[in-house]
Design an enzyme around this catalytic site. Structure first.
Site, PDB file in Angstrom:
ATOM      1  N   LYS A  63      72.024  85.836 105.292  1.00 46.61           N
ATOM      2  CA  LYS A  63      70.913  85.876 106.258  1.00 46.61           C
ATOM      3  C   LYS A  63      71.410  85.868 107.711  1.00 46.61           C
ATOM      4  O   LYS A  63      70.779  86.455 108.583  1.00 46.61           O
ATOM      5  CB  LYS A  63      69.953  84.711 106.015  1.00 46.61           C
ATOM      6  CG  LYS A  63      69.189  84.841 104.698  1.00 46.61           C
ATOM      7  CD  LYS A  63      68.187  83.737 104.487  1.00 46.61           C
ATOM      8  CE  LYS A  63      67.658  83.758 103.062  1.00 46.61           C
ATOM      9  NZ  LYS A  63      66.669  82.740 102.775  1.00 46.61           N
ATOM     10  N   ASP A  99      60.693  83.553 105.635  1.00 49.58           N
ATOM     11  CA  ASP A  99      60.808  82.229 104.986  1.00 49.58           C
ATOM     12  C   ASP A  99      60.031  81.213 105.825  1.00 49.58           C
ATOM     13  O   ASP A  99      59.308  80.361 105.286  1.00 49.58           O
ATOM     14  CB  ASP A  99      62.274  81.764 104.921  1.00 49.58           C
ATOM     15  CG  ASP A  99      63.089  82.519 103.894  1.00 49.58           C
ATOM     16  OD1 ASP A  99      62.499  82.977 102.890  1.00 49.58           O
ATOM     17  OD2 ASP A  99      64.310  82.661 104.084  1.00 49.58           O
TER      18      ASP A  99
END
Ligand SMILES: NC(=O)c1ccc[n+]([C@@H]2O[C@H](COP(=O)([O-])OP(=O)(O)OC[C@H]3O[C@@H](n4cnc5c(N)ncnc54)[C@H](OP(=O)(O)O)[C@@H]3O)[C@@H](O)[C@H]2O)c1
Length: 265
Positions: A63, A99
């Site tokens: 990420k 997220d």
């Protein structure tokens, strides 16, 4: 046909392809979502364009590499420093973090929050800490060791290790550690957790498809509890809508993805 992929290492366990592919089918969109296992995160952009993808998602451990690979990063991903959703826009790679927003959607049914304690200081803790702070919640982090807390300290979060912590009341306690995923472990000693849970109102565990010792203890203390399934659902719904430039009905995507998650549980 449009093509999307999940990047990570490993990716074989992920429910994202099932969620996105069922959403394509239910919404009558000619798209497909595949998995791309990737060892070297610095190759992400090259592989993305080689595969002629329209978008994708990124999971552990890439990420932060995805953040660096993007031509432009938007929204909360900028402060988090991590990207989990990629969209191709006029030949450029645009990055988002769903997220963080997925977590906020998942706790939407909880009452008003003034303060939250996050257990753990990894990548998921980063997304959740910044999401809560951006919503005006006072955030404290508690981790077993100091190293991962250092960036949070630099960003002005209140941070403690198990050794330095003195429990005070928090409205919400969030477990972002993997304790309880495979073994019957609490994320912190019960002597620390029990007084916290007895004065809190809400508990959230990012782990899904498992009744963790943390949630078992929180339920026994009478808290309103949620596991990570809705966070997983909403990060997917929001990513799918970003793939389609936010033109779709979220509820319709959510219904399809919920159906996919039910097939997997
Ligand atoms: N529901 C969802 O949509 C969603 C989304 C993303 C991730 N997740 C889940 O979130 C969890 C964490 O992922 P991550 O990427 O943030 O991991 P990570 O970056 O590796 O961080 C893990 C954190 O947990 C702590 N930790 C690990 N094992 C522990 C234990 N036994 N006791 C106490 N602390 C422990 C680590 O402490 P140290 O710093 O001391 O090592 C670290 O702070 C995973 O279970 C993942 O599946 C769920």
């Amino acid at each position: 046909m449009t093509l999307y992929s999940l990047f990570g290492n490993p990716v074989s366990h992920s429910l994202s392809p099932r969620m996105h592919n069922l959403a394509f089918a239910r919404l009558g969109i000619d798209g497909a979502y595949i998995r791309t296992p990737l060892e070297d995160g610095s190759k992400l952009k090259e592989v993305f364009f080689l595969q002629a993808l329209d978008g994708g998602n990124v999971t552990v451990p890439h990420k932060q590499d995805a953040f660096l690979a993007c031509d432009e990063v938007r929204g909360l991903a900028l402060t988090i420093g991590a990207v989990n959703t990629l969209v191709r826009e006029e030949g450029k790679l645009i990055g988002y973090n769903t997220d963080a927003h997925g977590f906020l959607r998942a706790i939407g049914s909880f009452g008003e929050l003034q303060s939250a304690l996050i257990l753990g200081a990894g990548g998921t803790a980063r997304a959740i800490a910044h999401a809560l702070r951006a919503s005006g919640v006072r955030v404290t982090l508690l981790n077993r060791s100091e190293g991962n807390l250092l960036p949070f300290i630099e960003e002005g979060f209140s941070c403690f290790t198990h050794a330095t912590f003195h429990p005070t009341p928090y409205d919400l306690i969030v477990n972002t550690t993997s304790a309880g995923l495979k073994e019957e472990l609490l994320p912190a000693p019960s002597s620390l957790l029990e007084p916290l849970l007895k004065t809190a109102s809400y508990a959230f565990d990012v782990i899904y498809n498992a009744q963790t010792p943390f949630l078992t203890l929180a339920r026994a203390c009478g808290l309103t509890c949620k596991d990570g399934k809705e966070m997983l659902l909403w990060q997917g719904v929001l990513a799918f809508n970003l793939f389609h430039h936010n033109t779709l009905n979220e509820t319709v995507i959510a219904l399809a993805m919920e159906e996919a998650l039910k097939l997997s549980s």
